[in-house]
Design an enzyme around this catalytic site. Structure first.
Site, PDB file in Angstrom:
ATOM      1  N   ASN A  10       0.858  -1.180   0.000  1.00 38.92           N
ATOM      2  CA  ASN A  10       0.000   0.000   0.000  1.00 38.92           C
ATOM      3  C   ASN A  10       0.900   1.238   0.000  1.00 38.92           C
ATOM      4  O   ASN A  10       1.441   1.624   1.031  1.00 38.92           O
ATOM      5  CB  ASN A  10      -0.888  -0.036   1.257  1.00 38.92           C
ATOM      6  CG  ASN A  10      -1.778   1.192   1.383  1.00 38.92           C
ATOM      7  OD1 ASN A  10      -1.871   1.989   0.446  1.00 38.92           O
ATOM      8  ND2 ASN A  10      -2.433   1.333   2.529  1.00 38.92           N
ATOM      9  N   TRP A  11       1.046   1.828  -1.188  1.00 40.30           N
ATOM     10  CA  TRP A  11       1.953   2.987  -1.302  1.00 40.30           C
ATOM     11  C   TRP A  11       1.342   4.245  -0.686  1.00 40.30           C
ATOM     12  O   TRP A  11       2.012   5.273  -0.591  1.00 40.30           O
ATOM     13  CB  TRP A  11       2.271   3.262  -2.771  1.00 40.30           C
ATOM     14  CG  TRP A  11       3.256   2.310  -3.396  1.00 40.30           C
ATOM     15  CD1 TRP A  11       3.799   1.179  -2.837  1.00 40.30           C
ATOM     16  CD2 TRP A  11       3.814   2.405  -4.713  1.00 40.30           C
ATOM     17  NE1 TRP A  11       4.650   0.577  -3.721  1.00 40.30           N
ATOM     18  CE2 TRP A  11       4.685   1.310  -4.889  1.00 40.30           C
ATOM     19  CE3 TRP A  11       3.663   3.307  -5.769  1.00 40.30           C
ATOM     20  CZ2 TRP A  11       5.405   1.100  -6.065  1.00 40.30           C
ATOM     21  CZ3 TRP A  11       4.372   3.090  -6.950  1.00 40.30           C
ATOM     22  CH2 TRP A  11       5.237   2.007  -7.084  1.00 40.30           C
ATOM     23  N   LYS A  12       0.063   4.190  -0.330  1.00 39.50           N
ATOM     24  CA  LYS A  12      -0.633   5.371   0.208  1.00 39.50           C
ATOM     25  C   LYS A  12      -0.430   6.563  -0.729  1.00 39.50           C
ATOM     26  O   LYS A  12      -0.433   6.367  -1.947  1.00 39.50           O
ATOM     27  CB  LYS A  12      -0.167   5.639   1.646  1.00 39.50           C
ATOM     28  CG  LYS A  12      -0.322   4.383   2.520  1.00 39.50           C
ATOM     29  CD  LYS A  12      -0.129   4.631   3.979  1.00 39.50           C
ATOM     30  CE  LYS A  12      -0.343   3.321   4.742  1.00 39.50           C
ATOM     31  NZ  LYS A  12      -0.235   3.462   6.181  1.00 39.50           N
ATOM     32  N   HIS A  98      -9.706   1.150   4.585  1.00 37.57           N
ATOM     33  CA  HIS A  98      -8.463   1.355   5.342  1.00 37.57           C
ATOM     34  C   HIS A  98      -8.726   2.346   6.479  1.00 37.57           C
ATOM     35  O   HIS A  98      -9.512   3.285   6.310  1.00 37.57           O
ATOM     36  CB  HIS A  98      -7.374   1.888   4.408  1.00 37.57           C
ATOM     37  CG  HIS A  98      -6.019   1.866   5.046  1.00 37.57           C
ATOM     38  ND1 HIS A  98      -5.616   2.839   5.923  1.00 37.57           N
ATOM     39  CD2 HIS A  98      -5.007   0.977   4.967  1.00 37.57           C
ATOM     40  CE1 HIS A  98      -4.395   2.547   6.359  1.00 37.57           C
ATOM     41  NE2 HIS A  98      -4.005   1.426   5.789  1.00 37.57           N
ATOM     42  N   GLU A 168      -5.764  -4.965  10.624  1.00 34.51           N
ATOM     43  CA  GLU A 168      -4.760  -3.931  10.879  1.00 34.51           C
ATOM     44  C   GLU A 168      -5.129  -3.165  12.151  1.00 34.51           C
ATOM     45  O   GLU A 168      -5.903  -2.204  12.091  1.00 34.51           O
ATOM     46  CB  GLU A 168      -4.708  -2.936   9.716  1.00 34.51           C
ATOM     47  CG  GLU A 168      -4.330  -3.536   8.385  1.00 34.51           C
ATOM     48  CD  GLU A 168      -3.704  -2.498   7.472  1.00 34.51           C
ATOM     49  OE1 GLU A 168      -2.544  -2.670   7.099  1.00 34.51           O
ATOM     50  OE2 GLU A 168      -4.368  -1.499   7.153  1.00 34.51           O
ATOM     51  N   SER A 216       2.989  -2.078  10.691  1.00 31.24           N
ATOM     52  CA  SER A 216       4.420  -2.140  11.027  1.00 31.24           C
ATOM     53  C   SER A 216       5.057  -3.495  10.764  1.00 31.24           C
ATOM     54  O   SER A 216       5.833  -3.995  11.581  1.00 31.24           O
ATOM     55  CB  SER A 216       4.638  -1.704  12.476  1.00 31.24           C
ATOM     56  OG  SER A 216       4.202  -0.369  12.630  1.00 31.24           O
ATOM     57  N   GLY A 237       2.704  -1.075   4.472  1.00 32.24           N
ATOM     58  CA  GLY A 237       2.731   0.362   4.198  1.00 32.24           C
ATOM     59  C   GLY A 237       4.156   0.841   3.983  1.00 32.24           C
ATOM     60  O   GLY A 237       4.753   0.612   2.924  1.00 32.24           O
TER      61      GLY A 237
HETATM   62  P1  PGA Z   1       2.497   0.358   7.892  1.00 32.28           P
HETATM   63  O1  PGA Z   1       1.085   0.591   7.208  1.00 32.28           O
HETATM   64  O2  PGA Z   1       3.071  -0.924   7.318  1.00 32.28           O
HETATM   65  O3  PGA Z   1       3.278   1.557   7.533  1.00 32.28           O
HETATM   66  O4  PGA Z   1       2.242   0.219   9.363  1.00 32.28           O
HETATM   67  C1  PGA Z   1       0.205  -0.485   6.990  1.00 32.28           C
HETATM   68  C2  PGA Z   1      -1.073   0.043   6.415  1.00 32.28           C
HETATM   69  O5  PGA Z   1      -1.492   1.154   6.801  1.00 32.28           O
HETATM   70  O6  PGA Z   1      -1.702  -0.617   5.575  1.00 32.28           O
END
Ligand code: PGA
Length: 253
Positions: A10-12, A98, A168, A216, A237
């Site tokens: 997930n590149w956001k 999300h 999550e 994380s 993420g």
């Molecule tokens: P993160 O994000 O791996 O940076 O904790 C995960 C996500 O929000 O899907």
């Protein structure tokens, strides 16, 4: 035997230019295209999907979207992008609900509409659920059960084959591996999610639903988290934005 894990990046809202997106994508493809132990899905910002899918469609990488409209097909819905449009572009997955979208006001009933819309368009919905915090009395489990049920409203038994739940916990997102869940907590929670799915769909159909963990995940904890039997892979993420780190997450363990 190592299980074939599903790893969704997930590149956001990264990166800030199309050129950088291409560079990152190419670097990821170079590293993961020969990996046989995992299926890799990349979810870039929607803006870059057209370019990436037309340039690199057919490579070992599968494309996913970070959100879709509740509306199907086309219509007067300013700013929206439908699952149908994305599917025609070659996209196969859609992250829905999300926590970062829920924090903008997206409710579980809206998420359920998107999940149904994704399924109708032929996309695989990756439905994100997770508690804000944990209390000692287990109240968060009731909360989680309600969120799962409401987010999957209208999804039938036969559609469970296409369904993915990404668990999550919000308190573990965007931190570092030491803040993520440990195996034991994840195992207990994944069992609880399975139990909720069994109540909703019966055991056989509940077993169709794949469960991912996100929050994380980094190279230092993914090899141990993937050992949790009920977990089929990860939603990644920050660790998906560095090609070498992402490669390690995809192949560790
Ligand atoms: P993160 O994000 O791996 O940076 O904790 C995960 C996500 O929000 O899907």
């Amino acid at each position: 035997m190592q299980k074939k894990r599903l790893v969704i990046a997930n590149w956001k809202m990264h990166p800030v230019t199309q050129g950088e997106a291409r560079k990152l994508f190419k670097a990821v493809v170079k590293r993961v295209s020969r990996v046989r132990t995992a299926r890799v899905v990349i979810c870039p910002p929607t803006l870059y999907l057209g370019d990436l899918a037309s340039s690199y469609g057919g490579s070992a990488i599968i494309f996913g979207a970070q959100d879709i409209s509740t509306e199907e097909g086309e219509g007067s819905f300013t700013g929206e992008v439908s699952g149908t449009m994305l599917k025609r572009l070659g996209v196969e997955y859609a992250i829905l609900g999300h926590s970062e979208r829920r924090s903008l006001g997206e409710t579980s009933s809206l998420v359920a509409k998107k999940v149904n819309s994704a399924l109708n368009a032929g996309l695989v919905p990756v439905v994100c659920v997770g508690e804000h915090e944990r209390d000692n009395d287990g109240g968060y489990l009731h909360w989680l059960e309600d969120e799962i049920k409401a987010s999957l409203k209208g999804v039938s038994k036969s559609q469970t084959k296409k369904l993915i739940i990404a668990y999550e916990p919000i308190w573990a997102i965007g931190k570092s591996a030491s803040d993520a869940m440990d195996n034991d907590e994840l195992h207990q929670t994944a069992l609880f999610i399975k139990k909720v799915l069994v109540k909703m769909y019966g055991r056989k159909s509940a077993n169709n639903v794949r469960i991912l963990y996100g929050g994380s995940v980094e190279p230092s904890n993914d090899d141990s988290l993937i050992k949790v039997k009920e977990i089929d892979g990860f939603l990644i993420g920050h660790a998906s934005l560095d090609p070498d780190t992402f490669f390690d997450v995809v192949t560790n363990g």
